[in-house]
Scaffold this motif. Structure first.
Motif, PDB file in Angstrom:
ATOM      1  N   GLY A 110      17.462   7.120  -5.446  1.00 39.40           N
ATOM      2  CA  GLY A 110      16.202   8.034  -5.506  1.00 39.40           C
ATOM      3  C   GLY A 110      15.318   7.435  -6.647  1.00 39.40           C
ATOM      4  N   ASP A 111      15.457   6.193  -7.351  1.00 42.69           N
ATOM      5  CA  ASP A 111      14.656   5.700  -8.168  1.00 42.69           C
ATOM      6  C   ASP A 111      13.468   5.067  -7.556  1.00 42.69           C
ATOM      7  OD1 ASP A 111      13.438   4.394 -10.141  1.00 42.69           O
ATOM      8  OD2 ASP A 111      15.349   3.702 -11.301  1.00 42.69           O
ATOM      9  N   GLN A 112      12.176   5.569  -7.903  1.00 40.98           N
ATOM     10  CA  GLN A 112      11.046   5.163  -7.326  1.00 40.98           C
ATOM     11  C   GLN A 112      10.384   3.877  -7.850  1.00 40.98           C
ATOM     12  OE1 GLN A 112       7.511   4.841  -8.380  1.00 40.98           O
ATOM     13  NE2 GLN A 112       7.219   4.419  -6.499  1.00 40.98           N
ATOM     14  N   THR A 113      10.746   3.643  -9.126  1.00 42.54           N
ATOM     15  CA  THR A 113      10.350   2.672 -10.027  1.00 42.54           C
ATOM     16  C   THR A 113      10.982   1.476  -9.590  1.00 42.54           C
ATOM     17  OG1 THR A 113      10.122   3.736 -12.029  1.00 42.54           O
ATOM     18  CG2 THR A 113      10.230   1.374 -12.197  1.00 42.54           C
ATOM     19  N   ALA A 114      12.328   1.476  -9.075  1.00 44.41           N
ATOM     20  CA  ALA A 114      13.107   0.474  -8.372  1.00 44.41           C
ATOM     21  C   ALA A 114      12.721   0.150  -6.983  1.00 44.41           C
ATOM     22  CB  ALA A 114      14.592   0.682  -8.459  1.00 44.41           C
ATOM     23  N   GLY A 115      12.179   1.236  -6.327  1.00 48.80           N
ATOM     24  CA  GLY A 115      12.005   1.276  -5.018  1.00 48.80           C
ATOM     25  C   GLY A 115      10.621   0.369  -4.912  1.00 48.80           C
ATOM     26  N   THR A 137       0.890  -1.401  -0.062  1.00 47.81           N
ATOM     27  CA  THR A 137      -0.201  -0.057   0.058  1.00 47.81           C
ATOM     28  C   THR A 137       0.913   1.180  -0.052  1.00 47.81           C
ATOM     29  OG1 THR A 137      -0.047  -0.032   2.286  1.00 47.81           O
ATOM     30  CG2 THR A 137      -1.975  -1.161   1.030  1.00 47.81           C
ATOM     31  N   ASN A 138       2.043   1.293   0.398  1.00 57.57           N
ATOM     32  CA  ASN A 138       3.004   2.396   0.681  1.00 57.57           C
ATOM     33  C   ASN A 138       4.304   2.381  -0.610  1.00 57.57           C
ATOM     34  OD1 ASN A 138       2.240   4.021   2.953  1.00 57.57           O
ATOM     35  ND2 ASN A 138       2.079   1.782   3.718  1.00 57.57           N
ATOM     36  N   ARG A 139       4.060   1.618  -1.706  1.00 56.28           N
ATOM     37  CA  ARG A 139       4.862   1.304  -2.759  1.00 56.28           C
ATOM     38  C   ARG A 139       5.067   2.629  -3.353  1.00 56.28           C
ATOM     39  NH1 ARG A 139       0.134  -1.135  -4.492  1.00 56.28           N
ATOM     40  NH2 ARG A 139      -0.488  -0.650  -6.546  1.00 56.28           N
ATOM     41  N   VAL A 140       4.250   3.625  -3.569  1.00 55.13           N
ATOM     42  CA  VAL A 140       4.438   4.775  -4.227  1.00 55.13           C
ATOM     43  C   VAL A 140       5.613   5.620  -3.527  1.00 55.13           C
ATOM     44  CG1 VAL A 140       2.200   4.924  -5.262  1.00 55.13           C
ATOM     45  CG2 VAL A 140       2.552   5.949  -2.944  1.00 55.13           C
ATOM     46  N   ARG A 141       5.815   5.287  -2.256  1.00 57.16           N
ATOM     47  CA  ARG A 141       6.842   6.063  -1.275  1.00 57.16           C
ATOM     48  C   ARG A 141       8.043   5.627  -1.178  1.00 57.16           C
ATOM     49  NH1 ARG A 141       3.805   6.889   4.312  1.00 57.16           N
ATOM     50  NH2 ARG A 141       5.885   8.016   4.671  1.00 57.16           N
ATOM     51  N   ALA A 142       8.252   4.166  -1.859  1.00 58.88           N
ATOM     52  CA  ALA A 142       9.441   3.411  -2.199  1.00 58.88           C
ATOM     53  C   ALA A 142      10.395   3.897  -2.893  1.00 58.88           C
ATOM     54  CB  ALA A 142       9.110   2.214  -2.183  1.00 58.88           C
ATOM     55  N   HIS A 143      11.504   4.307  -2.903  1.00 64.94           N
ATOM     56  CA  HIS A 143      12.679   4.503  -3.783  1.00 64.94           C
ATOM     57  C   HIS A 143      13.925   3.640  -3.254  1.00 64.94           C
ATOM     58  CE1 HIS A 143      10.070   7.966  -3.847  1.00 64.94           C
ATOM     59  NE2 HIS A 143      10.320   8.377  -4.955  1.00 64.94           N
ATOM     60  N   ASP A 144      14.611   3.614  -4.316  1.00 64.74           N
ATOM     61  CA  ASP A 144      15.975   3.029  -3.982  1.00 64.74           C
ATOM     62  C   ASP A 144      16.817   3.940  -3.495  1.00 64.74           C
ATOM     63  OD1 ASP A 144      16.932   4.374  -6.221  1.00 64.74           O
ATOM     64  OD2 ASP A 144      17.359   2.664  -7.365  1.00 64.74           O
ATOM     65  N   ASP A 145      18.302   3.794  -3.359  1.00 67.77           N
ATOM     66  CA  ASP A 145      19.281   4.697  -2.680  1.00 67.77           C
ATOM     67  C   ASP A 145      19.525   5.873  -3.546  1.00 67.77           C
ATOM     68  OD1 ASP A 145      19.401   3.351  -0.127  1.00 67.77           O
ATOM     69  OD2 ASP A 145      21.293   2.126  -0.766  1.00 67.77           O
TER      70      ASP A 145
END
Length: 260
Positions: A71-76, A61-69
């Motif tokens: 800053g890539d949101q798609t990867a997060g 549910t919070n995947r839209v807030r996930a980023h990798d180190d």
């Protein structure tokens, strides 16, 4: 104490509690206590299943807030979905764990634990060293009259060949649970030796205490210990948990020579 509000604090406390349980459960003084521990573990597995589901839900549910180190949101978001899938798989595997623990608890609840068998203890018996009649006995009786029983015991102890005497007595049946004496016999003891003698019948006997280990009687009755069976009480608590996962529990568990 659990906060029921702060997941990080409660997770740390749960981890510490499980570490304590792993240490404490190395030895059970009373095996009947395993039933109560299984009941608490079963509730714990059920709660852990719920936690994994909720962690999976939080990730997805919070995947839209996930980023990798970088800053890539798609990867997060990809990582969040991967974590969700793994958590869901872990939760599904816990269903099998719950089933097995529940079956183990049911079997354990049918056990009536008996007290541990007593350790075999030393048993004292009496080995015949020598038995004299006739002139041989008269000579010893004379020693008793002249010098006393201690001197007579010292004299007769010369017949004792130690283990050889013991084995001969065991083979021939000259071993007794109690000192064999007649109505008119006199008895005296010095150290491991017991002297019996009878002036009227003209006989003298020397016996030696023999300590051996006797196995406990397997047929001896023992007190029956009935295990605690709190299943009905726990089932009610389970039903409440299923109705409201977030209801705060009021308590973790209410269980807990020659023959004569």
């Amino acid at each position: 104490m659990p906060t029921f509000q702060n997941p990080t604090t409660d997770a740390a406390e749960a981890s510490e509690a499980l570490r304590g349980l792993a240490h404490a459960s190395r030895v059970f003084e009373d095996p009947a206590d395993t039933y109560a521990v299984l009941g608490d573990l079963l509730a714990g597995v059920r709660s852990l299943r719920q936690v994994l589901d909720q962690l999976a839900t939080t990730h997805v549910t919070n995947r839209v807030r996930a980023h990798d180190d970088a800053g890539d949101q798609t990867a997060g978001a990809t990582y969040a979905l991967a974590a969700t899938a793994e958590l869901q798989q872990a939760a599904a595997l816990l269903d099998g764990v719950h089933e097995r623990v529940d079956a183990a608890m049911a079997a354990s609840g049918r056990i009536a634990w008996h007290p541990a068998p007593l350790e075999p203890g030393p048993v004292s018996r009496w080995v015949s060293v020598v038995f004299l009649q006739g002139q041989d006995a008269d000579d010893v009786l004379a020693i008793i009259d002249r010098a006393g029983t201690d001197v007579a015991i010292e004299h007769l102890a010369g017949f004792d060949m130690g283990e050889e005497t013991t084995q001969a007595a065991l083979i021939n049946g000259y071993v007794y649970d109690t000192i064999p004496t007649g109505a008119l016999d006199h008895t005296t003891t010095a150290g491991v030796y017991t002297l019996t003698y009878n002036h009227d019948h003209g006989h003298v006997s020397l016996l030696r205490a023999h300590t051996e280990t006797r196995e406990p009687d397997a047929e001896a009755p023992s007190a029956r210990t009935t295990p605690t069976r709190p299943r009905a009480r726990r089932q009610a608590a389970v039903d409440e948990e299923e109705d409201d996962w977030f209801a705060q529990s009021q308590s973790s568990s209410a269980l807990r020579g020659r023959a004569l």
